[in-house]
Scaffold this motif. Structure first.
Motif, PDB file in Angstrom:
ATOM      1  N   THR A  99      59.701 -39.359  15.177  1.00 12.54           N
ATOM      2  CA  THR A  99      59.121 -38.299  14.351  1.00 12.54           C
ATOM      3  C   THR A  99      59.795 -36.966  14.645  1.00 12.54           C
ATOM      4  O   THR A  99      60.345 -36.751  15.718  1.00 12.54           O
ATOM      5  N   SER A 101      58.166 -34.131  14.793  1.00 12.06           N
ATOM      6  CA  SER A 101      57.271 -33.370  15.661  1.00 12.06           C
ATOM      7  C   SER A 101      57.709 -33.472  17.119  1.00 12.06           C
ATOM      8  O   SER A 101      58.100 -34.546  17.586  1.00 12.06           O
ATOM      9  N   ARG A 103      55.694 -33.074  19.560  1.00 12.74           N
ATOM     10  CA  ARG A 103      54.567 -33.571  20.331  1.00 12.74           C
ATOM     11  C   ARG A 103      54.770 -35.048  20.673  1.00 12.74           C
ATOM     12  O   ARG A 103      55.288 -35.826  19.865  1.00 12.74           O
ATOM     13  N   LEU A 162      62.800 -34.875   7.507  1.00 12.75           N
ATOM     14  CA  LEU A 162      61.363 -34.829   7.225  1.00 12.75           C
ATOM     15  C   LEU A 162      61.012 -35.918   6.217  1.00 12.75           C
ATOM     16  O   LEU A 162      61.632 -36.025   5.158  1.00 12.75           O
ATOM     17  N   GLY A 166      55.155 -37.917   6.452  1.00 12.91           N
ATOM     18  CA  GLY A 166      54.830 -36.804   7.337  1.00 12.91           C
ATOM     19  C   GLY A 166      54.416 -35.564   6.569  1.00 12.91           C
ATOM     20  O   GLY A 166      53.518 -34.825   6.987  1.00 12.91           O
ATOM     21  N   GLY A 170      50.745 -34.648   6.976  1.00 11.44           N
ATOM     22  CA  GLY A 170      50.758 -33.346   7.627  1.00 11.44           C
ATOM     23  C   GLY A 170      50.837 -32.307   6.522  1.00 11.44           C
ATOM     24  O   GLY A 170      49.953 -32.192   5.685  1.00 11.44           O
ATOM     25  N   CYS A 218      46.697 -36.825   8.817  1.00 16.21           N
ATOM     26  CA  CYS A 218      47.545 -37.430   9.862  1.00 16.21           C
ATOM     27  C   CYS A 218      47.311 -38.929  10.035  1.00 16.21           C
ATOM     28  O   CYS A 218      47.274 -39.442  11.152  1.00 16.21           O
ATOM     29  N   TYR A 471      51.992 -30.331  13.354  1.00 20.85           N
ATOM     30  CA  TYR A 471      53.116 -31.009  14.018  1.00 20.85           C
ATOM     31  C   TYR A 471      53.354 -30.410  15.404  1.00 20.85           C
ATOM     32  O   TYR A 471      53.962 -31.039  16.268  1.00 20.85           O
ATOM     33  N   ILE A 510      45.927 -35.316  17.551  1.00 22.77           N
ATOM     34  CA  ILE A 510      46.971 -34.280  17.642  1.00 22.77           C
ATOM     35  C   ILE A 510      46.693 -33.171  18.665  1.00 22.77           C
ATOM     36  O   ILE A 510      47.612 -32.436  19.024  1.00 22.77           O
TER      37      ILE A 510
END
Length: 516
Positions: A99, A101, A103, A162, A166, A170, A218, A471, A510
């Motif tokens: 991904t 992101s 995170r 992207l 997502g 998102g 999400c 994200y 998240i």
């Protein structure tokens, strides 16, 4: 010495150096070496493979047939989960490192992974003016196809990698969002596999509650398997006007005026200090003045944000004609301005001409190879945040960013937020103009501490009735999170569709304060 022997000797010396210093030391302190020697070539291989794959599948028209089989496979996995007792929550089986992101989601290790391999463009319907795509189709792939046949998306979020999934689950934004809204607002239909294994299609009129609840959820209401997105006719060029502006009041006034002007098809601001910015406005056109054309997407061209800064330094208003797809992906090569922290000499003309064709490295590969040490250092000493605030609060927002984190450039992108149901909508009963303030880089304030500084920003944004993109790292407590976002429709659908035992709540998925 034979060139091959010379190259071989260099490789051997490099490997010996890694062995002496240790791989982790090299990756942390000289990461550009690892990125240039390994990740850039790997990124090229990835891109070539996925481009050829997408081209062949679309030309053979095999995607729709394969799609139906893939959907049935997802339904089978969900029904098997139910037969097993549904003891764990479900999530997609896509590895977290793939991904965009930054995170790292811990839930992947504890949840039931449902494998979803859906990355194709299914249909372009020019009569209805929609494109139907699978969730892992990305922006680079979609714009390459649509632009080649004379069409485009009304909103094209910047980075090539992207994905549609997502951007739906998102959110996504671009410099045309002051007219069209966020990426969710150009979507006309979603197809999902729900917790009971059924396939459902939702639109504004059909299963409308689910249609409005899906964005920002999400993946916690069901598995997205396809989306229909509006398309509009494309033009060959974007006529882009650069205007340097000095003084915070003047910047805010100019940016708000241009954002409210619907004759501007594109509006964007790059703010280089508290009192210096360049405001860009653009329109699509089929005709260009030859002497003013600039193909900014070519690998040997300067990074866009530094090209724009040149107009600020010269204090010069200018107009350029940029090929449409080059404009859409203008920040891709430098990952906005993040790549300068990874490859400090990346914008050097020699590097661009020799190695620029391999840039940028895949964000997913950067994540995969960063290691826990770099991840923690990055988290504590680096900011990647997008805060969405009403345009009327733009001045106080910029001052807060300046005082709390002091990261420049700041990305300013306006968008219209419609008064619609769902997690994100204006406070009042009317559509409202907002601005996305994007901060990406190393904070320059001495008192920066990732958790406390981000929480300060979150508190400010919440009080201004703004929203934080999910994200990024989110430090809010559960109560604070649901003060920022409207969970009314979301929680209603969670109960109605039996999602509470099937999927984690979006907060638990998240937020850093959640228990994973």
């Amino acid at each position: 010495m034979d060139p091959l022997l010379y190259l071989g000797a260099l490789v051997v010396l490099f490997l010996v150096w890694i062995k002496v210093k240790g791989l982790e030391y090299v990756i942390i302190h000289q990461r550009w070496i690892f990125v240039c020697l390994f990740l850039l070539p790997l990124s090229v291989i990835f891109d070539v493979y996925y481009y050829l794959r997408a081209w062949i599948i679309f030309k053979m028209c095999s995607a729709p047939k394969q799609h139906d089989q893939r959907v049935r496979d997802i339904q089978r996995q969900v029904r098997e989960w139910k037969k097993e007792g549904g003891k764990k929550h479900m999530c997609t089986g896509r590895p977290g490192w793939l991904t965009v992101s930054l995170r790292v989601g811990k839930y992947k290790k504890t949840n039931k992974n449902i494998m979803i391999n859906m990355m194709d463009i299914l249909e372009v319907d020019t009569k209805r003016q929609v494109v139907r795509v699978e969730p892992l189709a990305n922006m680079g792939q979609v714009t390459a196809l649509l632009n080649s046949i004379g069409w485009t998306l009304p909103v094209v979020p910047e980075l090539d990698d992207l994905t549609v999934g997502g951007l739906v689950m998102g959110t996504g934004i671009e410099s045309s969002s002051h007219i069209f809204g966020l990426f969710q607002h150009i979507c006309v239909a979603f197809e999902l596999v729900l917790a009971d294994g059924s396939l459902v299609r939702c639109t504004e009129k059909e299963n409308s509650d689910l249609f409005y609840a899906v964005p920002w959820s999400c993946g916690t209401l069901g598995f997205l398997v396809a989306a229909e997105i509006r398309i509009i006719p494309a033009r060959k060029w974007v006529k882009l006007r650069y205007e340097p502006v000095r003084g915070l009041d003047a910047i805010c006034k100019k940016f708000a005026e241009e954002s409210a002007n619907k004759e501007n098809q594109f509006v964007e601001g790059l703010q280089y200090s508290r009192d210096e910015a360049v405001i860009m406005t653009g329109t699509m056109t089929d005709h260009a003045e030859t002497e003013k054309t600039n193909c900014i997407g070519y690998y040997y061209k300067p990074w866009f944000f530094q090209h724009v800064e040149g107009f600020l330094k010269q204090n010069r208003v200018a107009v350029e004609y940029i090929p449409l797809r080059h404009y859409y992906h203008r920040h891709t090569r430098s990952i906005f301005w993040e790549l300068q922290d990874i490859i400090p000499f990346g914008n050097n003309p020699l590097f661009r001409y020799v190695f620029g064709w391999m840039v940028p490295p895949k964000i997913s590969l950067l994540k995969l190879t960063q290691g826990e040490t770099i991840r923690k250092l990055y988290e504590q000493h680096h900011v990647v945040q997008d805060m969405l605030v009403p345009m009327k609060h733009i001045k106080t927002s910029i001052l807060r960013f300046h005082e709390d984190i002091h990261v420049y450039p700041l990305w300013l992108c306006p968008f219209m937020l419609p008064n619609q149901p769902g997690m994100v909508h204006p406070k009042g009963d009317e559509d409202e103009l907002y601005v996305d303030i994007g901060a990406y880089g190393e904070p320059k304030v001495k008192h920066f501490e990732a958790r406390s500084s981000t929480r300060q920003l979150e508190n400010f944004v919440r009080d201004a009735h703004g929203f934080q993109m999910l994200y990024a790292d989110v430090y809010m407590e559960r109560q604070e999170f649901w003060e920022m976002f409207d969970g009314t429709l979301y929680h209603k659908l969670r109960k109605q569709l039996n999602c509470e035992d099937a999927f984690p709540e979006v907060y638990d998925k998240i937020c850093k304060s959640a228990r994973h």
